[in-house]
Write an enzyme that holds these catalytic residues in place. Structure first.
Site, PDB file in Angstrom:
ATOM      1  N   LYS A   1      76.424  40.142 -28.734  1.00  0.00           N
ATOM      2  CA  LYS A   1      76.474  38.945 -28.278  1.00  0.00           C
ATOM      3  C   LYS A   1      75.500  38.026 -27.952  1.00  0.00           C
ATOM      4  O   LYS A   1      75.565  36.779 -27.774  1.00  0.00           O
ATOM      5  CB  LYS A   1      77.459  38.962 -27.000  1.00  0.00           C
TER       6      LYS A   1
ATOM      7  N   SER B   1      79.310  47.547 -32.564  1.00  0.00           N
ATOM      8  CA  SER B   1      78.785  46.089 -32.104  1.00  0.00           C
ATOM      9  C   SER B   1      78.348  46.106 -30.617  1.00  0.00           C
ATOM     10  O   SER B   1      77.819  45.010 -30.069  1.00  0.00           O
ATOM     11  CB  SER B   1      80.178  45.245 -31.797  1.00  0.00           C
TER      12      SER B   1
END
Length: 406
Positions: free
Chosen positions: A55, A307
């Protein structure tokens, strides 16, 4: 046209902005996964990224692209946790104020990390949607600049830098598997990967508890699914983004789902076999492979995007315990024995003779259904698998201890 939303030039520009800020994370081949899945498996380790998740890329790219005036107003963002840290770190580097709205049950580790970068955290509601609504209110009230976690071309372009890195390192990759929540990551990665190599397959994975993108694709328009708790808190998004949905429709080949127990088992598998700590969302692509959710992978080169690694330590503890019980490496035994000397030592001796390890033991005389002269004994035992447990159980029965495995 949808395809102009995130261009290869935007992704390359993001890459330049991220130089020296985001790491080009490792891509590692996994022998244990390759053998298990019957294809050549590579893991893109964004759990090793600064802030512990991908992110940072999109958040930093967004904050970097703002004007001085926009930054001076202060930034507001909504996040299940990882976007929060990315925005907070970027705001700190640019010296601007950041306010992040998160669900009140966001993992403590994510809240503390966000505070450590100097952002203000506002906890609101139980789900991402509640935090998003709170952020919108603050934007209206205070005039802040909003940094959306996924539905923003500049954020998507930042995430798309992962697609470029994957194809530079594994140019002959056939498939990239990506976790999907709001869709920002998969939209960016797909835009980058298909621009470089149009033949590549892009597969998304959602939690079956909140399959918002999968449902939206099925129905041909954006739908909102009911909010549910998930181990994959990072992708527990009830409504896909408007822009991300359009891009997923265009670029993504398929979206599949995995269950909560499949996610938990995969976190344990990655911890034990791949020696890496992964949060729920990050485990989803591997969970989909291990559980045969995707057709046509045999013999292919597959990159699974891990992720993020921001998992609560308490959660890891629960997942490990649960996994040990499921794989017969930890059992709970109940047995009623005569309340006289040496009986307990005989029982524990039999258990240790089978090479099982007693972790804890309770005995209780006061239960209603136990006759006088008997005692109820509960044991927590470390074992070596199902066969070992069956042998142990049989041994106890043979020696007059009618044990019940819970």
């Amino acid at each position: 046209m949808a395809h102009a939303m995130v261009t290869l030039d935007m992704i390359k520009e993001a890459r330049n902005r991220l130089k020296g800020v985001a790491q080009e994370t490792a891509i590692m081949q996994s022998t244990s996964l390759s053998q298990r899945c019957g294809c050549e498996v590579y893991l893109k380790m964004e759990n090793f990224q600064r802030t512990g998740s991908f992110k940072l890329r999109g958040a930093y790219n967004k904050v970097a692209s703002l004007t001085d005036e926009e930054r001076a107003l202060g930034i507001v963002a909504s996040s299940a946790g990882n976007h929060a840290q990315g925005v907070a770190l970027a705001a700190k580097e640019y010296g601007c104020k950041a306010t992040i709205c998160m669900p009140s049950n966001a993992p403590l580790s994510k809240v503390e990390a966000t505070l450590s970068y100097g952002a203000d955290v506002v906890l609101s509601g139980d789900f991402y949607a509640d935090a998003y609504n709170e952020a919108c209110c603050l934007q209206e009230k205070k005039g802040y600049t909003f940094c959306h976690p996924f539905d923003d071309p500049v954020v998507m372009a930042g995430q798309g830098t992962i697609g470029l890195e994957i194809l530079e390192e594994v140019p002959d990759a056939d498939v990239i598997i990506v976790p999907v929540g709001g869709g920002g990551l998969i939209a960016g990665v797909a835009a980058a990967a298909k621009a470089v190599k149009p033949s590549i397959r892009i597969i998304g994975v959602q939690t079956a508890n909140m399959p918002s993108m999968q449902q939206s694709l099925k129905e041909g328009h954006i739908v909102t699914v009911p909010a549910n708790k998930s181990l994959a808190d990072g992708i527990a998004v009830g409504t896909p983004g408007t822009l991300t949905f359009e891009m997923v429709q265009q670029y993504v080949d398929e979206v599949v789902t995995v269950t909560e127990s499949e996610i938990a088992e995969t976190i344990l598998f990655l911890l034990e076999r791949v020696k890496t700590a992964v949060e729920g969302a990050g485990a989803c692509p591997v969970a989909a492979m291990i559980n045969d959710k995707i057709d046509g992978l045999a013999g292919k080169k597959v990159v699974a995007l891990v992720s993020g690694g921001n998992i609560d330590v308490n959660m890891i503890d629960r997942i490990i315990n649960n996994g040990l019980v499921k794989s017969w490496r930890r059992i709970y035994l109940d047995v009623i024995v005569q309340d006289r000397p040496h009986v307990l030592s005989t029982l524990t001796g039999l258990i240790s003779d089978t090479n099982a390890n007693i972790l804890s033991i309770w005995h209780d005389r006061s239960q209603r259904d136990i006759e006088v002269g008997y005692v109820h004994v509960s044991l927590e035992i470390e074992t070596m698998g199902e066969k070992h447990v069956k042998n142990l159980h049989q041994t106890l029965i043979d020696h007059g201890f009618p044990a019940v495995i819970k």
